[in-house]
Design an enzyme around this catalytic site. Structure first.
Site, short mmCIF file in Angstrom:
data_model
loop_
_atom_site.label_atom_id
_atom_site.label_comp_id
_atom_site.label_asym_id
_atom_site.label_seq_id
_atom_site.Cartn_x
_atom_site.Cartn_y
_atom_site.Cartn_z
CE LYS A 1 -7.96 0.96 -3.42
NZ LYS A 1 -8.07 1.25 -4.86
CG MET B 1 -9.65 7.54 4.99
SD MET B 1 -10.17 6.07 4.04
CE MET B 1 -11.11 5.17 5.29
CG ASP C 1 -2.26 -0.60 0.95
OD1 ASP C 1 -2.52 -0.98 -0.20
OD2 ASP C 1 -3.07 -0.71 1.90
#
Length: 263
Positions: free
Chosen positions: A66, A183, A44
């Site tokens: 990502k 997020m 990642d």
């Protein structure tokens, strides 16, 4: 292709490994061993070079980044790469920031790999939602301040409206819960506005960017001032937002030191 035939195809192995929040010393022993044993690693974007350094020099490293708001490798393509590598006999490690099963899409990957007849092992990692506030010397739960903790995502997939923040605020207030929001920076104005429907504006908040890394930064504020605080201090992704009375311990210490600002 029948299920029995598909089960006979794979000869390799696949393990989802949680790389933790970033500090290589927070990597578990089991995770470090799995990384060292891998012949192929799908890594990642948020996994640090110091963690990837645990891989064998002969291993193939494939970066499949990502990150919200940035160009990302499509999830379906990542899963195709993983399946193909296992079927070629590779020892595959999918190396994911934090924990694979906490907003890491690990559940989706396990489902699709199992559909292809591949069993998947999972090694947990320390999630940034825990490491972030811990780095400031505060807990997520406390007998006097929080009876529990909710891990929430502030980023919904396309077509999904995401969490009902008004309902979450009411529940958190009634049950004395800490909110840990992943997020959430890009949607912070909407999130904070809706949380204010059920939580006092004076609710303390901590924002931690790059949790556990040498360049970690943080700010402390109140819920009513959250969007302005993030803007004033230039905090962005990846950041964890912690909302709740457990933050008071950090805030009291910072005020005592006269350091109510970004560290």
């Amino acid at each position: 292709m029948s299920a029995s035939h598909s089960l006979a195809l794979p000869h390799g192995t696949c393990t989802l490994v949680g790389a933790g929040p970033g500090d290589p010393e927070l990597l578990t022993i089991k995770a470090a061993k799995a990384i060292a044993a891998a012949s192929v690693l799908f890594v990642d974007d948020l996994v640090s070079d110091a963690i990837v350094a645990h891989a064998s020099p002969e291993a193939r490293i494939v970066y499949v980044g990502k990150r919200g708001g940035c160009k990302s490798t499509p999830q379906a393509f990542i899963e195709k790469l993983m399946i193909a590598a296992v079927q070629e006999g590779e020892t595959v490690v999918r190396l994911k920031g934090g924990d694979p099963f906490i907003f890491g899409r690990g559940g989706e990957e396990v489902e699709h790999l199992r559909e292809a007849g591949i069993e998947v092992a999972v090694i947990n990692g320390i999630t940034s939602g825990l490491a972030g506030l811990t780095s400031l010397g505060a807990p997520l739960t406390h007998r006097d301040h929080a009876h529990g903790v909710l891990f929430m995502t502030g980023h919904a997939k396309p077509g999904d409206t995401g969490p009902d923040w008004r309902q979450i605020a009411a529940t958190a207030h009634a049950a004395k819960l800490t909110l840990v929001i992943y997020m959430g920076v890009s949607s912070v104005e909407r999130i904070s506005d809706e949380l204010l429907s059920g939580l006092p504006g004076s609710t303390p908040v901590a924002i931690i960017q790059h949790a556990s890394l040498p360049h970690q930064r943080h700010a402390l504020t109140f819920l009513k001032e959250l969007p302005q605080c993030i803007a004033d201090n230039g905090l962005g992704s990846p950041s964890i937002i912690v909302v709740g009375d457990v933050v008071q311990g950090v805030a009291a210490w910072q005020e005592k030191q006269g350091q109510r600002q970004v560290a």
